[in-house]
Design a protein around this motif. Sequence first.
Motif, mmCIF file in Angstrom:
data_model
loop_
_atom_site.group_PDB
_atom_site.id
_atom_site.type_symbol
_atom_site.label_atom_id
_atom_site.label_comp_id
_atom_site.label_asym_id
_atom_site.label_seq_id
_atom_site.Cartn_x
_atom_site.Cartn_y
_atom_site.Cartn_z
ATOM 1 N N SER A 191 -17.104 8.119 -5.757
ATOM 2 C CA SER A 191 -16.473 7.790 -4.476
ATOM 3 C C SER A 191 -17.084 8.554 -3.308
ATOM 4 O O SER A 191 -17.123 8.045 -2.199
ATOM 5 C CB SER A 191 -14.968 8.032 -4.540
ATOM 6 N N ASP A 224 1.073 -1.499 -10.783
ATOM 7 C CA ASP A 224 0.307 -0.571 -9.948
ATOM 8 C C ASP A 224 -1.172 -0.887 -10.076
ATOM 9 O O ASP A 224 -1.638 -1.299 -11.141
ATOM 10 C CB ASP A 224 0.523 0.877 -10.389
ATOM 11 N N ARG A 225 -1.911 -0.624 -8.986
ATOM 12 C CA ARG A 225 -3.346 -0.859 -9.006
ATOM 13 C C ARG A 225 -4.031 0.124 -8.070
ATOM 14 O O ARG A 225 -3.554 0.370 -6.961
ATOM 15 C CB ARG A 225 -3.608 -2.292 -8.556
ATOM 16 N N HIS A 226 -5.148 0.698 -8.512
ATOM 17 C CA HIS A 226 -5.972 1.556 -7.665
ATOM 18 C C HIS A 226 -7.026 0.672 -7.006
ATOM 19 O O HIS A 226 -7.779 -0.001 -7.697
ATOM 20 C CB HIS A 226 -6.655 2.645 -8.480
ATOM 21 N N ASP A 255 -12.664 8.428 -9.569
ATOM 22 C CA ASP A 255 -13.912 7.706 -9.327
ATOM 23 C C ASP A 255 -14.960 8.727 -8.937
ATOM 24 O O ASP A 255 -15.024 9.164 -7.805
ATOM 25 C CB ASP A 255 -13.722 6.673 -8.217
ATOM 26 N N GLU A 271 0.849 -1.181 0.000
ATOM 27 C CA GLU A 271 0.000 0.000 0.000
ATOM 28 C C GLU A 271 0.891 1.239 0.000
ATOM 29 O O GLU A 271 1.794 1.367 0.815
ATOM 30 C CB GLU A 271 -0.914 -0.038 1.233
ATOM 31 N N ARG A 323 -3.018 7.172 -0.399
ATOM 32 C CA ARG A 323 -4.165 7.604 -1.198
ATOM 33 C C ARG A 323 -3.706 8.109 -2.555
ATOM 34 O O ARG A 323 -2.688 8.791 -2.661
ATOM 35 C CB ARG A 323 -4.924 8.730 -0.500
ATOM 36 N N VAL A 324 -4.467 7.799 -3.583
ATOM 37 C CA VAL A 324 -4.148 8.247 -4.936
ATOM 38 C C VAL A 324 -4.126 9.771 -4.995
ATOM 39 O O VAL A 324 -3.246 10.362 -5.620
ATOM 40 C CB VAL A 324 -5.155 7.662 -5.955
ATOM 41 N N ILE A 347 -9.712 5.842 -2.447
ATOM 42 C CA ILE A 347 -8.951 5.096 -3.442
ATOM 43 C C ILE A 347 -7.471 5.105 -3.052
ATOM 44 O O ILE A 347 -6.857 6.162 -2.905
ATOM 45 C CB ILE A 347 -9.122 5.711 -4.851
ATOM 46 N N HIS A 348 -6.897 3.904 -2.882
ATOM 47 C CA HIS A 348 -5.497 3.758 -2.487
ATOM 48 C C HIS A 348 -4.687 3.142 -3.621
ATOM 49 O O HIS A 348 -5.202 2.336 -4.403
ATOM 50 C CB HIS A 348 -5.380 2.871 -1.240
ATOM 51 N N LEU A 349 -3.420 3.523 -3.677
ATOM 52 C CA LEU A 349 -2.493 2.992 -4.664
ATOM 53 C C LEU A 349 -1.741 1.820 -4.046
ATOM 54 O O LEU A 349 -1.194 1.935 -2.944
ATOM 55 C CB LEU A 349 -1.504 4.081 -5.097
ATOM 56 N N ASP A 404 -10.335 12.012 -7.893
ATOM 57 C CA ASP A 404 -9.491 10.831 -7.744
ATOM 58 C C ASP A 404 -9.732 9.764 -8.802
ATOM 59 O O ASP A 404 -9.213 8.669 -8.714
ATOM 60 C CB ASP A 404 -9.619 10.220 -6.347
#
Length: 83
Positions: free
Chosen positions: A55, A73-75, A52, A26, A29-30, A62-64, A50
Amino acid sequence: MFVCPLCNGLQTIVVHCPTCNGEMNEQGRVVDFLDDYSPYLDDEGLKLVDGDQNSTEEHECIHLYQCSQCNEDRHVPIHELHR
């Protein structure tokens, strides 16, 4: 009032990489990666930018996440808790 369980240290969430199945780390936050002042701005307003648009209504943060093995990488939307 809604709070993110990750941002507030209430939970840890393990996410596995969809590419190599490695454990993802983790990164925060994005919205904190948008510019130098993002961590200091209003959370509700930042949720509108962000990526979304729902949200705020769905109460998600939303976390990276980044894979330690392949750097994928993934949100990941984290459901906020009602306080």
